[in-house]
Design an enzyme around this catalytic site. Structure first.
Site, mmCIF file in Angstrom:
data_model
loop_
_atom_site.group_PDB
_atom_site.id
_atom_site.type_symbol
_atom_site.label_atom_id
_atom_site.label_comp_id
_atom_site.label_asym_id
_atom_site.label_seq_id
_atom_site.Cartn_x
_atom_site.Cartn_y
_atom_site.Cartn_z
ATOM 1 N N ARG A 76 0.838 -1.210 0.000
ATOM 2 C CA ARG A 76 0.000 0.000 0.000
ATOM 3 C C ARG A 76 0.873 1.260 0.000
ATOM 4 N NH1 ARG A 76 -3.989 0.097 4.953
ATOM 5 N NH2 ARG A 76 -5.033 -1.572 3.804
ATOM 6 N N ARG A 145 -2.047 6.775 9.762
ATOM 7 C CA ARG A 145 -2.065 6.267 8.383
ATOM 8 C C ARG A 145 -2.210 7.404 7.383
ATOM 9 N NH1 ARG A 145 -4.083 0.832 8.379
ATOM 10 N NH2 ARG A 145 -3.268 -0.235 10.208
ATOM 11 N N LYS A 215 -3.849 1.246 15.017
ATOM 12 C CA LYS A 215 -3.862 2.190 13.893
ATOM 13 C C LYS A 215 -4.526 3.506 14.305
ATOM 14 C CE LYS A 215 -6.303 -0.719 11.295
ATOM 15 N NZ LYS A 215 -7.267 -1.361 10.367
ATOM 16 N N LYS A 217 -6.172 7.204 12.419
ATOM 17 C CA LYS A 217 -6.549 7.766 11.117
ATOM 18 C C LYS A 217 -6.991 9.222 11.248
ATOM 19 C CE LYS A 217 -7.690 3.288 9.237
ATOM 20 N NZ LYS A 217 -8.697 2.419 8.594
ATOM 21 N N CYS A 436 -15.041 -2.928 -0.449
ATOM 22 C CA CYS A 436 -13.670 -3.289 -0.077
ATOM 23 C C CYS A 436 -13.231 -4.476 -0.945
ATOM 24 C CB CYS A 436 -13.634 -3.673 1.400
ATOM 25 S SG CYS A 436 -14.405 -5.269 1.715
ATOM 26 N N CYS A 442 -8.134 -10.608 0.779
ATOM 27 C CA CYS A 442 -8.205 -10.262 2.195
ATOM 28 C C CYS A 442 -8.399 -11.511 3.058
ATOM 29 C CB CYS A 442 -9.346 -9.283 2.461
ATOM 30 S SG CYS A 442 -9.419 -8.863 4.206
ATOM 31 N N CYS A 481 -16.634 -8.138 5.571
ATOM 32 C CA CYS A 481 -16.661 -8.511 6.994
ATOM 33 C C CYS A 481 -16.966 -7.251 7.801
ATOM 34 C CB CYS A 481 -15.334 -9.159 7.432
ATOM 35 S SG CYS A 481 -14.047 -7.980 7.866
ATOM 36 N N CYS A 485 -14.050 -1.666 6.048
ATOM 37 C CA CYS A 485 -13.041 -0.930 5.259
ATOM 38 C C CYS A 485 -13.645 -0.008 4.206
ATOM 39 C CB CYS A 485 -12.075 -1.911 4.606
ATOM 40 S SG CYS A 485 -11.101 -2.820 5.817
HETATM 41 FE FE1 SRM Z 1 -9.115 -1.820 6.219
HETATM 42 C C1 SRM Z 1 -7.843 -4.500 7.845
HETATM 43 C C2 SRM Z 1 -8.239 -3.092 3.278
HETATM 44 C C3 SRM Z 1 -9.725 1.178 4.794
HETATM 45 C C4 SRM Z 1 -10.927 -0.905 8.969
HETATM 46 N N1 SRM Z 1 -8.135 -3.486 5.677
HETATM 47 C C5 SRM Z 1 -7.660 -4.461 6.495
HETATM 48 C C6 SRM Z 1 -6.814 -5.476 5.704
HETATM 49 C C7 SRM Z 1 -5.389 -5.009 5.743
HETATM 50 C C8 SRM Z 1 -6.979 -6.949 6.134
HETATM 51 C C9 SRM Z 1 -6.028 -7.525 7.142
HETATM 52 O O1 SRM Z 1 -5.816 -6.930 8.209
HETATM 53 O O2 SRM Z 1 -5.499 -8.596 6.855
HETATM 54 C C10 SRM Z 1 -7.454 -5.283 4.302
HETATM 55 C C11 SRM Z 1 -6.581 -5.665 3.110
HETATM 56 C C12 SRM Z 1 -7.439 -6.207 1.996
HETATM 57 C C13 SRM Z 1 -6.745 -6.369 0.723
HETATM 58 O O3 SRM Z 1 -6.652 -7.495 0.228
HETATM 59 O O4 SRM Z 1 -6.319 -5.374 0.143
HETATM 60 C C14 SRM Z 1 -7.951 -3.860 4.389
HETATM 61 N N2 SRM Z 1 -8.870 -1.077 4.404
HETATM 62 C C15 SRM Z 1 -8.592 -1.778 3.292
HETATM 63 C C16 SRM Z 1 -8.763 -0.945 2.036
HETATM 64 C C17 SRM Z 1 -7.794 -1.305 0.924
HETATM 65 C C18 SRM Z 1 -10.221 -1.100 1.570
HETATM 66 C C19 SRM Z 1 -10.593 -0.442 0.288
HETATM 67 O O5 SRM Z 1 -11.650 -0.812 -0.217
HETATM 68 O O6 SRM Z 1 -9.927 0.442 -0.203
HETATM 69 C C20 SRM Z 1 -8.589 0.462 2.637
HETATM 70 C C21 SRM Z 1 -7.176 0.955 2.652
HETATM 71 C C22 SRM Z 1 -7.105 2.401 3.028
HETATM 72 C C23 SRM Z 1 -5.751 3.026 2.957
HETATM 73 O O7 SRM Z 1 -5.317 3.411 1.859
HETATM 74 O O8 SRM Z 1 -5.118 3.208 4.006
HETATM 75 C C24 SRM Z 1 -9.080 0.215 4.064
HETATM 76 N N3 SRM Z 1 -10.071 -0.134 6.809
HETATM 77 C C25 SRM Z 1 -10.317 0.947 6.016
HETATM 78 C C26 SRM Z 1 -11.311 1.776 6.611
HETATM 79 C C27 SRM Z 1 -11.916 3.040 5.987
HETATM 80 C C28 SRM Z 1 -11.222 4.261 6.455
HETATM 81 O O9 SRM Z 1 -10.188 4.195 7.108
HETATM 82 O O10 SRM Z 1 -11.724 5.348 6.162
HETATM 83 C C29 SRM Z 1 -11.666 1.180 7.811
HETATM 84 C C30 SRM Z 1 -12.766 1.657 8.785
HETATM 85 C C31 SRM Z 1 -12.338 2.802 9.582
HETATM 86 C C32 SRM Z 1 -11.621 2.348 10.807
HETATM 87 O O11 SRM Z 1 -10.402 2.187 10.734
HETATM 88 O O12 SRM Z 1 -12.271 2.117 11.821
HETATM 89 C C33 SRM Z 1 -10.870 -0.014 7.920
HETATM 90 N N4 SRM Z 1 -9.294 -2.544 8.120
HETATM 91 C C34 SRM Z 1 -10.152 -2.056 9.066
HETATM 92 C C35 SRM Z 1 -10.104 -2.920 10.216
HETATM 93 C C36 SRM Z 1 -10.904 -2.740 11.535
HETATM 94 C C37 SRM Z 1 -10.200 -1.847 12.459
HETATM 95 C C38 SRM Z 1 -10.850 -1.786 13.816
HETATM 96 O O13 SRM Z 1 -10.669 -0.787 14.503
HETATM 97 O O14 SRM Z 1 -11.525 -2.715 14.218
HETATM 98 C C39 SRM Z 1 -9.214 -3.970 9.889
HETATM 99 C C40 SRM Z 1 -8.819 -5.159 10.778
HETATM 100 C C41 SRM Z 1 -7.853 -4.773 11.853
HETATM 101 O O15 SRM Z 1 -7.280 -3.685 11.889
HETATM 102 O O16 SRM Z 1 -7.672 -5.612 12.730
HETATM 103 C C42 SRM Z 1 -8.739 -3.705 8.555
HETATM 104 FE FE1 SF4 Z 2 -11.113 -7.410 4.403
HETATM 105 FE FE2 SF4 Z 2 -13.139 -7.001 6.014
HETATM 106 FE FE3 SF4 Z 2 -11.617 -4.959 5.266
HETATM 107 FE FE4 SF4 Z 2 -13.224 -6.056 3.520
HETATM 108 S S1 SF4 Z 2 -13.858 -5.020 5.406
HETATM 109 S S2 SF4 Z 2 -11.053 -5.568 3.181
HETATM 110 S S3 SF4 Z 2 -13.203 -8.177 4.109
HETATM 111 S S4 SF4 Z 2 -10.963 -6.645 6.504
#
Ligand code: SRM
Ligand code: SF4
Length: 566
Positions: A76, A145, A215, A217, A436, A442, A481, A485
């Site tokens: 990323r 981030r 993390k 943000k 996502c 993922c 899930c 994201c």
């Molecule tokens: Fe996310 C984890 C993809 C934005 C909340 N996110 C992941 C992982 C890295 C899975 C993993 O941990 O193994 C995903 C990788 C999937 C893949 O194959 O690419 C993933 N997140 C993404 C992206 C690529 C989704 C997308 O459709 O673009 C976004 C990357 C953003 C970036 O450039 O930095 C992405 N993730 C978000 C957002 C939206 C936002 O930040 O505005 C959220 C919700 C906001 C938040 O953080 O609360 C988000 N991602 C999560 C979470 C849950 C965090 C939590 O507090 O519970 C995880 C899991 C974790 O951290 O344990 C996660």
């Molecule tokens: Fe993976 Fe869940 Fe984030 Fe979708 S929402 S990219 S399934 S961790």
């Protein structure tokens, strides 16, 4: 925190990492196809994740034996405010072909992702990303981030450029200072181990030895255009603009989407107003917020480690008092300002300086060539001929900036040639949708998302047209899930992957402006039953809405019980 609390094992990994070096350099050279379990945590700070192609799990060779599972990486790049040059964008496209799976992904935080990178190509990939003046450091990990900011490149109003400059300051201010990233990825193999061995710590003035509990943000937004979903961030800055000048910001804190249904104490939350800050106070107060989270955030249970849980435990009053201690002055109460609207920036727009910008929809962020829709080749053709600045949006779209009006017909022609839809050809439903990645990359996905949403939109689009509701702006976000994201808890409709067999939780009652959380309308809905579940709700919306009422407002007004009663 009390000494008796058992810290999460990641805390010790961070503490003993020699400022994020760990054993990454050795493991990279080991010839192995992946990293050890501890280093799988460490690599996130360097901007990448270890993955596998989950589709391949069930594939068989010609002789019936299972296909061997192959480890690969998602890499990323963080792109503050989504700003790129044409050359940077084209280079990332080139990298996805040379080392990745042939696709480039625009993320929901205005970043870029490569998928399918193999261990032996990691160093070249990350080095080349740095050579084009982008970076992967702190794109993931327990640090701040990518900083989001409204990407609209308007030039007739200085506020837009000022906001972008502020987002850049935040990104730089909260960047980890470790030199380990540089040593591992940018020095040649011979010099690298020596440098790692001669480790001398540098000062990490904000993060200290163990970085943040989780993390973190940040986003910067305008009240009339919340295109970055500012309230979904740990910390947001909502600009207060008067007489064409930024007077300061309302800092909002404690937003976050992730939840774990089995962990009852987890929940999505919208950020709440903390204080009004002048432009000069914004970074010191922001730093105080981060340091309070650093020192008091939960370091034993990562499910409860985000800032939103600290604030929920303490309440805003105690949190505010602690932030005041860290920044050394009394905070001014937030100004009364409402978030009123949002713009996806798709289509042609006057920039205000005689030039134009063009927002191009990339459905669910995936840039690839498939069938008649050749986005990858199309972007190459357009940017090859017109190397204009590029911006990424939080709805996973691409904006081309600074276009001379005389070039518009040729760009329109190139878009048509590559099957890229003009704004007028897209329903608002599709424009305001996001998903996502989920399967197959993922590791946390329980259902499809990016590959499922287009088909669901096809069905819902047809139903809305049939009901004469095609012009409604209804935002739909889907995730594979509950981690959220694609921020599925704030739009009008959210689909959240719930269980195998393509079963989703349907959320209703959020809004396109991202100022309200939706409620669970129905749980465990199979994908094949989404249309029959939502169709009656659309019909009632048509029949019972008040004048001008949006779909999200209607669902929020009626609430779950009244809507379910049908
Ligand atoms: Fe996310 C984890 C993809 C934005 C909340 N996110 C992941 C992982 C890295 C899975 C993993 O941990 O193994 C995903 C990788 C999937 C893949 O194959 O690419 C993933 N997140 C993404 C992206 C690529 C989704 C997308 O459709 O673009 C976004 C990357 C953003 C970036 O450039 O930095 C992405 N993730 C978000 C957002 C939206 C936002 O930040 O505005 C959220 C919700 C906001 C938040 O953080 O609360 C988000 N991602 C999560 C979470 C849950 C965090 C939590 O507090 O519970 C995880 C899991 C974790 O951290 O344990 C996660
Ligand atoms: Fe993976 Fe869940 Fe984030 Fe979708 S929402 S990219 S399934 S961790």
């Amino acid at each position: 925190m009390s000494d008796e609390v058992k810290l999460h094992k990641n805390e010790s990994i961070k503490e003993h990492s020699r400022q994020l070096r760990g054993t990454l350099a050795e493991e990279l050279r080991s010839g192995s196809e992946g990293f050890s379990a501890d280093m799988e945590q460490m690599i996130k700070f360097h901007g990448f994740y270890q993955q596998e192609d989950r589709d391949a799990r069930h594939q068989k060779n010609a002789d019936g034996t299972p296909v061997q599972r192959q480890t690969s990486f998602m890499v990323r790049s963080r792109v503050p405010g989504g700003k790129l040059t044409a050359a940077q964008f084209l280079s990332e496209l080139e990298l996805c072909d040379r080392y990745g799976n042939g696709t480039l992904r625009v993320t929901t935080r205005q970043g870029l992702q490569l998928h399918g990178i193999l261990m032996q190509d990691l160093k070249s990939t990350i080095r080349e990303i740095n050579e084009i003046k982008l970076t992967t450091i702190a794109a993931c990990g327990d640090v701040n981030r990518n900083v989001m900011c409204c990407p609209a490149p308007y030039k007739n109003n200085p506020v837009f450029d000022q906001l972008q400059a502020f987002a850049d300051c935040l990104a730089e201010h909260f960047r980890p200072r470790t030199t380990g990233y540089w040593e591992i990825w940018m020095t040649d193999d011979n010099g690298e181990q020596q440098k790692v061995d001669e480790f001398q710590p540098v000062e990490e003035p904000i993060y200290g030895a163990t970085y943040l509990p989780r993390k973190f943000k940040m986003a910067v937004a305008l009240p009339h255009d919340n295109c970055v979903d500012v309230l979904a961030n740990d910390m947001g800055f909502v600009a207060i603009v008067e007489r064409g000048q930024i007077q300061g910001y309302n800092i909002v804190v404690g937003g976050g989407m992730g939840q774990t249904p089995s962990a009852k104490k987890t929940f999505p939350a919208l950020a709440k107003p903390l204080a009004f800050v002048t432009p000069d106070q914004a970074i010191p107060v922001g730093e105080a917020v981060v340091k309070v989270q650093r020192d008091y955030g939960n370091r034993s249970d990562r499910k409860l480690a985000r800032l939103k849980y600290l604030i929920a435990n303490w309440g805003m009053e105690k949190f505010t008092a602690e932030v005041e201690k860290y920044c050394g002055f009394r905070l001014t109460p937030p100004r009364p300002v409402e978030i009123t609207d949002v713009d996806d920036h798709i289509g042609w727009h006057e920039q205000g300086d005689g030039k134009l910008f063009l927002g191009i929809n990339v459905e669910n962020g995936r840039i690839k060539d498939e069938g008649k829709l050749r986005l990858k080749t199309g972007f190459r053709a357009i940017l090859g001929k017109f190397p204009v600045p590029v911006r990424l949006t939080a709805l996973q779209a691409v904006i081309l900036c600074d276009i001379a009006p005389a070039d518009r017909p040729e760009i329109d022609r190139l878009m048509r040639e590559h099957g890229m839809a003009a704004a007028e050809e897209l329903s608002l439903l599709r424009r305001y949708s996001a998903a996502c990645p989920a399967w197959p990359t993922c590791g946390l996905a329980v259902t499809e998302s990016e590959r499922a949403l287009p088909g669901v939109i096809d069905e819902l689009e047809a139903e809305l047209s049939r009901l004469g509701l095609a012009d409604e702006r209804i935002a739909i976000h889907m995730t594979g899930c509950p981690n959220g994201c694609a921020r599925p808890y704030t739009p009008d409709i959210g689909f959240v992957g719930r269980a195998a067999g393509e079963k989703y939780t349907i959320y209703l009652g959020g809004n396109v402006q991202g100022t309200r959380l939706g409620y669970v309308f129905k749980d465990y809905v199979p994908k094949t039953e989404i249309l029959q579940t939502l169709g009656p709700v659309f019909s009632r919306f048509r029949a019972e809405r008040t004048p001008g009422e949006t779909f999200g407002d209607f669902c929020a007004r009626l609430g779950k019980d009244a809507l379910s009663a049908g």
